[in-house]
Motif scaffolding. Structure first.
Motif, PDB file in Angstrom:
ATOM      1  N   SER A 282       0.570  11.473  -1.737  1.00  0.00           N
ATOM      2  CA  SER A 282       0.346   9.979  -1.555  1.00  0.00           C
ATOM      3  C   SER A 282      -0.507   9.272  -1.872  1.00  0.00           C
ATOM      4  N   HIS A 283      -1.587   9.433  -2.012  1.00  0.00           N
ATOM      5  CA  HIS A 283      -2.158   8.728  -2.523  1.00  0.00           C
ATOM      6  C   HIS A 283      -2.792   7.802  -4.163  1.00  0.00           C
ATOM      7  N   LYS A 284      -1.844   9.033  -4.806  1.00  0.00           N
ATOM      8  CA  LYS A 284      -0.897   8.400  -6.027  1.00  0.00           C
ATOM      9  C   LYS A 284      -0.346   7.438  -6.297  1.00  0.00           C
ATOM     10  N   ILE A 285       0.415   7.260  -5.759  1.00  0.00           N
ATOM     11  CA  ILE A 285       0.883   6.200  -5.142  1.00  0.00           C
ATOM     12  C   ILE A 285       1.014   5.007  -4.357  1.00  0.00           C
ATOM     13  N   GLY A 286      -0.116   4.890  -3.859  1.00  0.00           N
ATOM     14  CA  GLY A 286      -0.221   3.908  -3.346  1.00  0.00           C
ATOM     15  C   GLY A 286      -0.713   3.785  -1.473  1.00  0.00           C
ATOM     16  N   GLY A 287      -0.420   5.169  -1.227  1.00  0.00           N
ATOM     17  CA  GLY A 287      -0.365   5.741   0.150  1.00  0.00           C
ATOM     18  C   GLY A 287      -1.785   6.227   0.563  1.00  0.00           C
ATOM     19  N   PRO A 288      -2.348   6.237   1.420  1.00  0.00           N
ATOM     20  CA  PRO A 288      -3.439   7.001   1.972  1.00  0.00           C
ATOM     21  C   PRO A 288      -3.516   8.034   1.483  1.00  0.00           C
ATOM     22  N   LYS A 289      -4.901   8.697   1.213  1.00  0.00           N
ATOM     23  CA  LYS A 289      -5.151  10.132   0.577  1.00  0.00           C
ATOM     24  C   LYS A 289      -4.963  10.939   1.810  1.00  0.00           C
ATOM     25  N   GLY A 290      -4.812  12.230   1.529  1.00  0.00           N
ATOM     26  CA  GLY A 290      -4.956  13.583   2.102  1.00  0.00           C
ATOM     27  C   GLY A 290      -4.323  13.627   3.240  1.00  0.00           C
TER      28      GLY A 290
ATOM     29  N   GLY B  25       5.575   7.018   3.693  1.00  0.00           N
ATOM     30  CA  GLY B  25       6.333   6.804   3.953  1.00  0.00           C
ATOM     31  C   GLY B  25       6.426   4.889   3.315  1.00  0.00           C
ATOM     32  N   ALA B  26       5.988   4.281   3.100  1.00  0.00           N
ATOM     33  CA  ALA B  26       5.744   3.004   3.172  1.00  0.00           C
ATOM     34  C   ALA B  26       5.128   2.875   2.197  1.00  0.00           C
ATOM     35  N   ALA B  27       4.611   3.698   1.141  1.00  0.00           N
ATOM     36  CA  ALA B  27       4.509   3.618   0.584  1.00  0.00           C
ATOM     37  C   ALA B  27       5.353   4.224  -1.451  1.00  0.00           C
ATOM     38  N   ALA B  28       5.788   5.203  -0.995  1.00  0.00           N
ATOM     39  CA  ALA B  28       7.546   5.570  -1.301  1.00  0.00           C
ATOM     40  C   ALA B  28       8.560   4.746  -1.213  1.00  0.00           C
ATOM     41  N   ALA B  29       8.138   4.500  -0.556  1.00  0.00           N
ATOM     42  CA  ALA B  29      10.036   2.767  -0.457  1.00  0.00           C
ATOM     43  C   ALA B  29       9.503   2.086  -1.186  1.00  0.00           C
ATOM     44  N   PHE B  30       7.840   1.412  -0.983  1.00  0.00           N
ATOM     45  CA  PHE B  30       7.443  -0.084  -2.441  1.00  0.00           C
ATOM     46  C   PHE B  30       8.064   0.830  -3.044  1.00  0.00           C
ATOM     47  N   VAL B  31       7.639   1.915  -3.471  1.00  0.00           N
ATOM     48  CA  VAL B  31       6.847   2.043  -5.535  1.00  0.00           C
ATOM     49  C   VAL B  31       8.537   2.398  -5.905  1.00  0.00           C
TER      50      VAL B  31
END
Ligand code: PLP
Length: 389
Positions: free
Chosen positions: A206-214, A254-260
């Motif tokens: 997640s954290h490589k695409i603008g989501g939270p870490k961990g 999930g939000a980051a995945a949809a955005f990218v």
């Protein structure tokens, strides 16, 4: 107070939280239920987790039911890299793990395989997996010990070089083996389709695409063949990863995945233009700069370079003083800079090391120009060759 004059060019280390992810996280904090509970609060949390699962699946062309959430890519790697598999109710044994010489330590360490059963596959001097060497290793594999498993990253974290994963997978499957793909640095930068890659398993973070870490995920091609669980307990994630789901982080992921995924190609085309501006400027300012992997296919956001007579560690500090965050190869947990195993694998002298500039969705032309101004300054005050600082 935030230092607004800083320029962040280390997106391969971690990407700053996307604004839409921040909003999703704030909303997620109010979901108080346990996703395993059957009451209304529990069902609301479950719905949000399943929606995130669909978004992560879409990012890699997989089915939502084939996504197992983990605490990150490192855990996903440790889950999938094991000699012990189940095929339905029967046990399936993997005899040996083959990993490319440029893998991230999360894979290079070999997961749950004993060190004796981990073999490195070399890369060419261009930093691309040596398919002939892989073919030979697979031909020599002793099947009486179990099946071969091969792990290759889709994009290298230091150089940004795209690896021939689908070609490797064809060789692996012809040899009756399993193909694992580290898609951490490819996510959001390349369209990914687990079927087209012919991968049995892949994982993302997640954290490589603008989501939270961990938080991350192991994604499987099917459900018939699954690794022995790493974390046992309440049987969450269909028993593949026990423990109450980190609902908040999963929703952010999930939000980051949809955005990218939305506008991925256009966004990366814009980033490619910025990287072109950067590399043209660097070559103008220092004719001797070596840009690693410039001759082969790379993702649009990464420039890994060596400035002769300048040690990467010294360069990193100099850029930091100029207000620019970049990386000397890949940072290890201690913050110390080790010799780049990627440069070594490419047959390059790792002594000077390499500096990595990695761009992201909010990188601007003005930031690139400021980074170039710093580059010019730092390159021009280098000591002559042989007197590296
Ligand atoms: N694989 C690659 C290529 C990476 O760049 C990283 C992070 O640096 C990882 C795996 C590990 O990811 P995580 O931080 O989610 O454990």
């Amino acid at each position: 107070m935030a230092n607004t004059s800083r320029i962040y060019l280390d997106w391969n280390a971690t990407a700053p939280l996307l604004p839409c992810v921040r909003d999703a996280l704030l909303h997620a904090f109010d979901l108080s239920g346990n996703p395993s509970s059957v009451h209304k609060e529990g069902r609301a949390a479950r719905m949000a987790v399943e929606s995130a699962r669909r978004n992560v699946a879409n990012l890699v062309g997989a089915q939502a039911s084939h996504v197992v959430f983990t605490s990150g890519a490192t855990e996903a790697a440790n889950l999938v890299l094991t000699p012990d598999y189940k095929m339905g109710r029967s046990a399936l044994r993997i005899g040996k793990l083959y990993v490319s010489a440029i893998e991230h330590p999360a894979v290079r360490e070999g997961g749950r395989f004993s060190k004796d059963n981990v073999t490195e596959v070399p890369v060419t001097s261009d930093g691309v997996l040596d398919l002939d060497a892989l073919k030979k290793l697979l031909e020599d594999h002793d099947k009486t010990t179990g099946l071969p498993m091969v792990a290759v990253m889709l994009v290298n974290n230091e150089t940004g070089i795209v690896q021939p994963v689908a070609e490797a997978a064809r060789l692996v499957h012809a040899a009756g083996g399993l193909m694992v793909v580290d898609a951490v640095q490819a996510a959001g930068r390349l369209p990914i389709d687990i079927q087209a890659l012919d991968a049995d398993f892949l994982f993302v973070s997640s954290h490589k695409i603008g989501g939270p870490k961990g938080v991350g995920a192991l994604v499987t091609r099917g459900e018939a063949m699954m690794p022995k669980a790493l974390i046992h307990g309440g049987g969450q994630e269909k028993g593949h990863r026990s423990g109450t789901e980190n609902t908040t982080a999963i929703i952010g992921f999930g939000a980051a995945a949809a955005f990218v995924l939305d506008g991925l190609v256009e966004r990366n085309a814009a980033i490619a233009t910025l990287r072109e501006r950067l590399e043209t400027g660097m070559r103008k300012a220092a004719v001797d700069v070596i840009i690693h992997g410039a001759e082969v296919e790379r993702v649009a956001n990464t420039t890994f370079f060596t400035l002769p007579s300048l040690k990467a560690e010294t360069g990193q500090i100099a850029f930091d003083i100029e207000g620019i965050a970049l990386s000397a190869g890949s940072a290890c947990s201690s913050g110390k800079v080790g010799e780049s195993h990627v440069l070594t694998a490419m047959g390059k002298d790792p002594k000077l090391g390499g500096l990595r500039i990695s761009l992201g969705v909010s990188t601007s032309e003005a930031e690139i120009d400021q980074a170039l101004a710093a580059f010019e300054k730092i390159a021009s005050r280098r000591k002559p060759a042989g007197q590296a600082a």
